[in-house]
Design a protein around this motif. Structure first.
Motif, PDB file in Angstrom:
ATOM      1  N   PHE A  18      34.538   9.380  19.466  1.00 55.81           N
ATOM      2  CA  PHE A  18      34.233  10.878  19.263  1.00 55.81           C
ATOM      3  C   PHE A  18      33.098  11.088  18.175  1.00 55.81           C
ATOM      4  O   PHE A  18      32.194  11.754  18.257  1.00 55.81           O
ATOM      5  CB  PHE A  18      35.386  11.358  19.194  1.00 55.81           C
ATOM      6  N   TYR A  19      33.465  10.363  17.017  1.00 62.24           N
ATOM      7  CA  TYR A  19      32.444  10.719  15.750  1.00 62.24           C
ATOM      8  C   TYR A  19      31.095  10.047  16.037  1.00 62.24           C
ATOM      9  O   TYR A  19      30.096  10.535  15.715  1.00 62.24           O
ATOM     10  CB  TYR A  19      32.989  10.054  14.661  1.00 62.24           C
ATOM     11  N   ILE A  20      31.148   8.789  16.811  1.00 61.60           N
ATOM     12  CA  ILE A  20      29.894   8.259  17.363  1.00 61.60           C
ATOM     13  C   ILE A  20      29.285   9.202  18.012  1.00 61.60           C
ATOM     14  O   ILE A  20      27.726   9.418  17.891  1.00 61.60           O
ATOM     15  CB  ILE A  20      30.265   6.858  17.858  1.00 61.60           C
ATOM     16  N   THR A  21      29.797   9.700  19.066  1.00 62.14           N
ATOM     17  CA  THR A  21      29.217  10.764  20.057  1.00 62.14           C
ATOM     18  C   THR A  21      28.619  11.977  19.359  1.00 62.14           C
ATOM     19  O   THR A  21      27.440  12.291  19.504  1.00 62.14           O
ATOM     20  CB  THR A  21      30.256  11.085  21.000  1.00 62.14           C
ATOM     21  N   VAL A  22      29.266  12.361  18.258  1.00 62.43           N
ATOM     22  CA  VAL A  22      28.950  13.612  17.396  1.00 62.43           C
ATOM     23  C   VAL A  22      27.547  13.062  16.594  1.00 62.43           C
ATOM     24  O   VAL A  22      26.640  13.881  16.525  1.00 62.43           O
ATOM     25  CB  VAL A  22      30.034  14.058  16.583  1.00 62.43           C
ATOM     26  N   GLY A  23      27.677  11.825  16.023  1.00 64.65           N
ATOM     27  CA  GLY A  23      26.578  11.282  15.310  1.00 64.65           C
ATOM     28  C   GLY A  23      25.246  11.268  16.063  1.00 64.65           C
ATOM     29  O   GLY A  23      24.271  11.684  15.642  1.00 64.65           O
ATOM     30  N   ILE A  24      25.505  10.657  17.443  1.00 62.43           N
ATOM     31  CA  ILE A  24      24.318  10.555  18.053  1.00 62.43           C
ATOM     32  C   ILE A  24      23.674  11.786  18.520  1.00 62.43           C
ATOM     33  O   ILE A  24      22.413  12.162  18.564  1.00 62.43           O
ATOM     34  CB  ILE A  24      24.755   9.494  19.514  1.00 62.43           C
ATOM     35  N   GLY A  47      18.641  16.828   7.005  1.00 56.56           N
ATOM     36  CA  GLY A  47      19.947  16.842   6.444  1.00 56.56           C
ATOM     37  C   GLY A  47      20.928  16.515   7.598  1.00 56.56           C
ATOM     38  O   GLY A  47      21.771  16.114   7.615  1.00 56.56           O
ATOM     39  N   VAL A  48      20.410  17.227   8.716  1.00 58.61           N
ATOM     40  CA  VAL A  48      21.145  16.990  10.311  1.00 58.61           C
ATOM     41  C   VAL A  48      20.905  15.566  10.617  1.00 58.61           C
ATOM     42  O   VAL A  48      21.901  14.964  10.945  1.00 58.61           O
ATOM     43  CB  VAL A  48      20.143  17.794  11.141  1.00 58.61           C
ATOM     44  N   GLY A  52      24.143  12.827  10.919  1.00 57.27           N
ATOM     45  CA  GLY A  52      24.531  12.123  12.063  1.00 57.27           C
ATOM     46  C   GLY A  52      24.569  10.635  11.717  1.00 57.27           C
ATOM     47  O   GLY A  52      25.417   9.970  12.267  1.00 57.27           O
ATOM     48  N   VAL A  53      23.632  10.144  10.933  1.00 59.02           N
ATOM     49  CA  VAL A  53      23.545   8.717  10.556  1.00 59.02           C
ATOM     50  C   VAL A  53      24.812   8.138   9.900  1.00 59.02           C
ATOM     51  O   VAL A  53      25.522   7.110   9.976  1.00 59.02           O
ATOM     52  CB  VAL A  53      22.177   8.266   9.828  1.00 59.02           C
ATOM     53  N   PHE A  54      25.129   9.106   8.943  1.00 59.43           N
ATOM     54  CA  PHE A  54      26.294   8.925   7.885  1.00 59.43           C
ATOM     55  C   PHE A  54      27.675   8.793   8.816  1.00 59.43           C
ATOM     56  O   PHE A  54      28.402   7.797   8.757  1.00 59.43           O
ATOM     57  CB  PHE A  54      26.328   9.980   6.751  1.00 59.43           C
ATOM     58  N   LEU A  55      27.518   9.742   9.526  1.00 57.24           N
ATOM     59  CA  LEU A  55      28.904   9.836  10.646  1.00 57.24           C
ATOM     60  C   LEU A  55      28.864   8.590  11.555  1.00 57.24           C
ATOM     61  O   LEU A  55      30.069   7.971  11.779  1.00 57.24           O
ATOM     62  CB  LEU A  55      28.919  11.187  11.391  1.00 57.24           C
ATOM     63  N   LEU A  56      27.787   8.330  11.966  1.00 58.78           N
ATOM     64  CA  LEU A  56      27.766   7.008  12.756  1.00 58.78           C
ATOM     65  C   LEU A  56      28.053   5.629  12.179  1.00 58.78           C
ATOM     66  O   LEU A  56      28.960   4.984  12.787  1.00 58.78           O
ATOM     67  CB  LEU A  56      26.018   6.785  13.378  1.00 58.78           C
ATOM     68  N   LEU A  57      27.497   5.676  10.938  1.00 57.57           N
ATOM     69  CA  LEU A  57      27.893   4.381  10.177  1.00 57.57           C
ATOM     70  C   LEU A  57      29.647   4.269   9.762  1.00 57.57           C
ATOM     71  O   LEU A  57      30.138   3.309   9.901  1.00 57.57           O
ATOM     72  CB  LEU A  57      27.423   4.172   8.844  1.00 57.57           C
ATOM     73  N   VAL A  58      30.014   5.498   9.344  1.00 59.07           N
ATOM     74  CA  VAL A  58      31.564   5.716   9.232  1.00 59.07           C
ATOM     75  C   VAL A  58      32.311   5.458  10.284  1.00 59.07           C
ATOM     76  O   VAL A  58      33.333   4.615  10.420  1.00 59.07           O
ATOM     77  CB  VAL A  58      31.879   7.018   8.829  1.00 59.07           C
ATOM     78  N   ALA A  59      31.848   5.990  11.637  1.00 53.86           N
ATOM     79  CA  ALA A  59      32.778   5.601  12.993  1.00 53.86           C
ATOM     80  C   ALA A  59      32.492   4.064  13.231  1.00 53.86           C
ATOM     81  O   ALA A  59      33.781   3.659  13.628  1.00 53.86           O
ATOM     82  CB  ALA A  59      32.065   6.516  13.895  1.00 53.86           C
ATOM     83  N   ILE A  60      31.364   3.479  13.100  1.00 54.89           N
ATOM     84  CA  ILE A  60      31.134   2.117  13.457  1.00 54.89           C
ATOM     85  C   ILE A  60      32.262   1.432  12.473  1.00 54.89           C
ATOM     86  O   ILE A  60      32.880   0.386  13.004  1.00 54.89           O
ATOM     87  CB  ILE A  60      29.834   1.585  13.466  1.00 54.89           C
ATOM     88  N   GLY A  61      32.354   1.538  11.281  1.00 49.43           N
ATOM     89  CA  GLY A  61      33.234   0.880  10.412  1.00 49.43           C
ATOM     90  C   GLY A  61      34.453   1.049  10.589  1.00 49.43           C
ATOM     91  O   GLY A  61      35.244   0.217  10.416  1.00 49.43           O
TER      92      GLY A  61
END
Length: 233
Positions: A18-24, A47-48, A52-61
């Motif tokens: 879900f976080y990956i989807t939001v990040g993308i 900033g947006v 998105g990139v930060f949330l994507l990296l956190v979700a992948i981790g």
């Protein structure tokens, strides 16, 4: 035990998907705004995209740590979620409790920083002239004298009359029949604060659930690795 372990693992993976989807989605929105004229502020777009990139990296981790049940990665993932929870919960409370006077103050500061041409677009969109309720900015139509408060002429706005360029220093502003832009965008500003607060509150609770799932998952033994002492902290 097997059901509990699998349930925690699948729930964490689903949460991170879900976080990956939001990040993308955030990255795609930033790219869309960058190629359109709707948003001209590069810091806003940056900033947006950064969020998105930060949330994507956190979700992948988080997915990697969940699949491997890596205790160290899970710990840092939990700490990051906790920090995000504190920040977003604070933002939600601030946005939902901000007063109307504070909203107007923020709006006035935002108007002062807008590009001259963008002010004209706002006036055309909302069929308004100037910004202040007291019309004090209507006398500052010369960009060279008061660039922060200046705004384009309202002569081209169909619903406005007698709102053309007023000579500098003239206080005869009562003949303008167009409402000030602040009155037109008040509901939009309030809705923006409520939406931001609601979204932040929703995400803060998903992060709290993620923290609880991570703590639970870290303290569960993998039933398929009973012979491996490193499978459990």
């Amino acid at each position: 035990m097997l059901g509990g372990f699998k349930c925690s693992k699948i729930s964490l993976i689903a949460l991170n998907i879900f976080y990956i989807t939001v990040g993308i989605t955030l990255i795609a929105l930033g790219a869309h705004w960058m190629t359109s004229n709707r948003v001209t502020s590069l810091p806003v777009i940056g900033g947006v995209v950064a969020c998105g990139v930060f949330l994507l990296l956190v979700a992948i981790g988080g997915i990697y740590a969940t699949l491997k049940q890596h205790q160290v990665f899970l710990f840092f993932y939990m700490v990051i979620l906790f920090c995000l929870f504190i920040v977003q919960f604070s933002v939600a409370c601030a946005c939902l409790s901000v007063s109307k006077e504070t909203q107007e103050g923020i709006a006035n500061q935002g108007w002062a920083t807008l590009d001259y041409s963008l002010k004209g677009s706002v006036q055309q969109t909302y069929h308004c002239c100037g910004f202040s309720k007291d019309r004090s900015d209507l006398i500052f139509l010369n960009q060279t004298t008061e660039p922060n408060r200046a705004h384009p002429s309202c002569e081209k706005i169909e619903t406005c009359s007698n709102c053309g360029a007023i000579n500098e220093g003239t206080n005869s502003t009562t003949s303008c029949t167009c409402p000030p832009c602040l009155l037109q965008v008040e509901s939009v500003i309030g809705q923006a604060f409520r939406t931001t607060g609601g979204v932040s509150l929703f995400f803060s609770f998903t992060e709290f659930i993620g923290i609880w799932l991570t703590v639970r998952y870290r303290n569960q033994r993998n039933p398929h690795m009973n012979g491996n002492p490193s499978a459990f902290l």
